[in-house]
Design a protein around this motif. Sequence first.
Motif, PDB file in Angstrom:
ATOM      1  N   ALA A 204      -1.930   9.597  12.611  1.00  0.00           N
ATOM      2  CA  ALA A 204      -1.962   8.838  14.025  1.00  0.00           C
ATOM      3  C   ALA A 204      -3.268   8.924  14.242  1.00  0.00           C
ATOM      4  O   ALA A 204      -3.798   7.691  14.872  1.00  0.00           O
ATOM      5  CB  ALA A 204      -1.275   9.552  15.168  1.00  0.00           C
TER       6      ALA A 204
ATOM      7  N   PHE B 241      -6.430  -0.127  13.287  1.00  0.00           N
ATOM      8  CA  PHE B 241      -5.425   0.124  12.188  1.00  0.00           C
ATOM      9  C   PHE B 241      -5.855  -0.199  10.902  1.00  0.00           C
ATOM     10  O   PHE B 241      -5.869   0.662  10.051  1.00  0.00           O
ATOM     11  CB  PHE B 241      -4.195  -0.843  12.590  1.00  0.00           C
ATOM     12  CG  PHE B 241      -3.164  -0.824  11.410  1.00  0.00           C
ATOM     13  CD1 PHE B 241      -2.410   0.584  11.434  1.00  0.00           C
ATOM     14  CD2 PHE B 241      -2.502  -1.706  10.691  1.00  0.00           C
ATOM     15  CE1 PHE B 241      -1.226   0.881  10.803  1.00  0.00           C
ATOM     16  CE2 PHE B 241      -1.711  -1.437   9.774  1.00  0.00           C
ATOM     17  CZ  PHE B 241      -1.003   0.022   9.830  1.00  0.00           C
TER      18      PHE B 241
ATOM     19  N   LYS C 205      -5.170   4.915  14.853  1.00  0.00           N
ATOM     20  CA  LYS C 205      -5.387   4.730  16.208  1.00  0.00           C
ATOM     21  C   LYS C 205      -6.863   5.084  16.713  1.00  0.00           C
ATOM     22  O   LYS C 205      -7.236   4.983  17.841  1.00  0.00           O
ATOM     23  CB  LYS C 205      -4.418   5.633  17.310  1.00  0.00           C
ATOM     24  CG  LYS C 205      -2.893   4.897  16.986  1.00  0.00           C
ATOM     25  CD  LYS C 205      -2.125   5.659  18.123  1.00  0.00           C
ATOM     26  CE  LYS C 205      -2.315   4.965  19.120  1.00  0.00           C
ATOM     27  NZ  LYS C 205      -1.260   5.382  20.235  1.00  0.00           N
TER      28      LYS C 205
ATOM     29  N   ASN D 268       3.946   1.607  19.690  1.00  0.00           N
ATOM     30  CA  ASN D 268       3.883   1.997  18.430  1.00  0.00           C
ATOM     31  C   ASN D 268       4.798   2.978  18.083  1.00  0.00           C
ATOM     32  O   ASN D 268       4.601   3.844  17.028  1.00  0.00           O
ATOM     33  CB  ASN D 268       2.498   2.551  17.945  1.00  0.00           C
ATOM     34  CG  ASN D 268       1.986   2.586  16.649  1.00  0.00           C
ATOM     35  OD1 ASN D 268       2.521   1.772  15.626  1.00  0.00           O
ATOM     36  ND2 ASN D 268       1.263   3.571  16.219  1.00  0.00           N
TER      37      ASN D 268
ATOM     38  N   PRO E 143      -1.851  -1.219  21.219  1.00  0.00           N
ATOM     39  CA  PRO E 143      -2.201  -0.012  20.413  1.00  0.00           C
ATOM     40  C   PRO E 143      -1.269   1.244  20.947  1.00  0.00           C
ATOM     41  O   PRO E 143      -1.084   2.161  20.200  1.00  0.00           O
ATOM     42  CB  PRO E 143      -3.702   0.472  20.927  1.00  0.00           C
ATOM     43  CG  PRO E 143      -4.326  -1.000  21.068  1.00  0.00           C
ATOM     44  CD  PRO E 143      -3.142  -1.900  21.671  1.00  0.00           C
ATOM     45  N   GLN E 144      -0.613   1.055  22.186  1.00  0.00           N
ATOM     46  CA  GLN E 144       0.449   2.155  22.642  1.00  0.00           C
ATOM     47  C   GLN E 144       1.788   1.665  22.482  1.00  0.00           C
ATOM     48  O   GLN E 144       2.713   2.318  22.998  1.00  0.00           O
ATOM     49  CB  GLN E 144      -0.042   2.186  24.118  1.00  0.00           C
ATOM     50  CG  GLN E 144      -1.513   2.976  24.355  1.00  0.00           C
ATOM     51  CD  GLN E 144      -1.747   2.655  25.948  1.00  0.00           C
ATOM     52  OE1 GLN E 144      -2.253   1.917  26.518  1.00  0.00           O
ATOM     53  NE2 GLN E 144      -1.084   3.742  26.569  1.00  0.00           N
TER      54      GLN E 144
ATOM     55  N   SER F 286       0.767  -2.992  15.523  1.00  0.00           N
ATOM     56  CA  SER F 286      -0.167  -2.903  14.513  1.00  0.00           C
ATOM     57  C   SER F 286       0.173  -3.588  12.939  1.00  0.00           C
ATOM     58  O   SER F 286      -0.471  -4.300  12.329  1.00  0.00           O
ATOM     59  CB  SER F 286      -0.625  -1.631  14.186  1.00  0.00           C
ATOM     60  OG  SER F 286       0.477  -0.650  14.169  1.00  0.00           O
TER      61      SER F 286
ATOM     62  N   ASN G 271       1.342   6.950  22.996  1.00  0.00           N
ATOM     63  CA  ASN G 271       2.201   5.677  22.996  1.00  0.00           C
ATOM     64  C   ASN G 271       2.928   5.736  24.099  1.00  0.00           C
ATOM     65  O   ASN G 271       3.270   6.667  24.603  1.00  0.00           O
ATOM     66  CB  ASN G 271       3.096   5.588  21.823  1.00  0.00           C
ATOM     67  CG  ASN G 271       2.570   5.691  20.345  1.00  0.00           C
ATOM     68  OD1 ASN G 271       1.196   4.975  20.198  1.00  0.00           O
ATOM     69  ND2 ASN G 271       3.099   6.251  19.316  1.00  0.00           N
TER      70      ASN G 271
ATOM     71  N   THR H 156      -9.588   7.779  20.233  1.00  0.00           N
ATOM     72  CA  THR H 156      -8.474   7.310  19.811  1.00  0.00           C
ATOM     73  C   THR H 156      -8.066   6.665  21.177  1.00  0.00           C
ATOM     74  O   THR H 156      -8.352   6.894  22.193  1.00  0.00           O
ATOM     75  CB  THR H 156      -7.566   8.326  19.285  1.00  0.00           C
ATOM     76  OG1 THR H 156      -7.055   9.369  20.159  1.00  0.00           O
ATOM     77  CG2 THR H 156      -7.997   9.044  17.792  1.00  0.00           C
ATOM     78  N   TYR H 157      -6.769   5.911  20.636  1.00  0.00           N
ATOM     79  CA  TYR H 157      -6.216   5.255  21.865  1.00  0.00           C
ATOM     80  C   TYR H 157      -5.334   6.343  22.738  1.00  0.00           C
ATOM     81  O   TYR H 157      -5.180   7.012  21.898  1.00  0.00           O
ATOM     82  CB  TYR H 157      -5.452   4.029  21.184  1.00  0.00           C
ATOM     83  CG  TYR H 157      -6.265   2.782  21.007  1.00  0.00           C
ATOM     84  CD1 TYR H 157      -6.594   2.022  22.217  1.00  0.00           C
ATOM     85  CD2 TYR H 157      -6.305   2.273  19.654  1.00  0.00           C
ATOM     86  CE1 TYR H 157      -7.338   0.788  21.776  1.00  0.00           C
ATOM     87  CE2 TYR H 157      -6.890   1.073  19.622  1.00  0.00           C
ATOM     88  CZ  TYR H 157      -7.599   0.287  20.591  1.00  0.00           C
ATOM     89  OH  TYR H 157      -8.284  -0.765  20.216  1.00  0.00           O
TER      90      TYR H 157
END
Length: 321
Positions: A22, A178, A26, A120, A117-118, A126, A54, A50-51
């Motif tokens: 992850a 990604f 991300k 996922n 991005p969230q 992605s 999720n 990172t993002y």
Amino acid sequence: MFLWLPAYPTFQPGWDQEEIHATFFKCISWQVEETLDTISCPYHYFCDKTYPANYPLLVDVLVLLFTTASYLVTLVIMIMDMIYGRGRIFLGQSKRFLLPSGPISLPLIILAFAKGPQINTIFPLSCLGPAILLMVLISALSFDNAADKDFKYTFFVASTVSGILHASLYLDSVVLPFYTGFDALMSSTFSGECASCVCRKEALVVGGKLVRYRGWSMTTFFVVGVLCLRIICKISGENYAGKLLFIKAFMERFSWILITVDCAYLTLHSPPERVMLRVAAFGGIFLLIFLQVLKEACSKIHSMAYVAEKLRWLSTSLQTI
């Protein structure tokens, strides 16, 4: 899923592979550190940011249902337009509101990409975002509401152009981290300093070098160019539109070629994430492309049959005289 993680002696057994996975995919910001080992580790990177986590599973389910419904609507409309033929158009002008490139679905797709991005969990944008964008491009190319009045037509197509460009930019904000993480994972070795610390032989670039696909690409710009030419042909009148028809027809056909190439490339070269789901998504895009080719072929056959019938009627009339 983790068989393609890079093997390295300093990889710590206590590290959570799922968490590393992850983190790589991300990661927003990769930081490079100075290293004394210029031979085996000339570039040392670690993930700095990172993002966020999720969204809940419900969000993925809603996006999945919406995307599936948009695809099925596009599929049904393409089939019905092909069955009804040139003289009758299925659902007329009202179908614009049902299509992925329409004024209802396209803003929702842009919103999904903006939060991509969230999203996922079970429906990772992605991986599947490029297929959704290709569906939008196919929808915009396949259906043209030329019967509208000039202002209404111009406003509708211009909003579609703006939506496609925004969707492409938001998609890149999803897929580029990604692809960067995929490159960092596949072309590096773990240094053992931290869970995301890797050694590389060459510098890491945004988007990586293993997957070349971009949402903001030649394919998008050719489709946008076709839509802009449709506006110009609509408002310029018959005296000038005829000179642009050849260019528009060429760009439309080349756009279909680019869409097909992108679809084939992504099917073969995408990161090995959710393989079956990805194959199903791009298989659906290939089906839409096939239906468009079949529709064009049926249209050509219909035109040739019509011309042959006219020539036969003219020949019979001349013989009668």
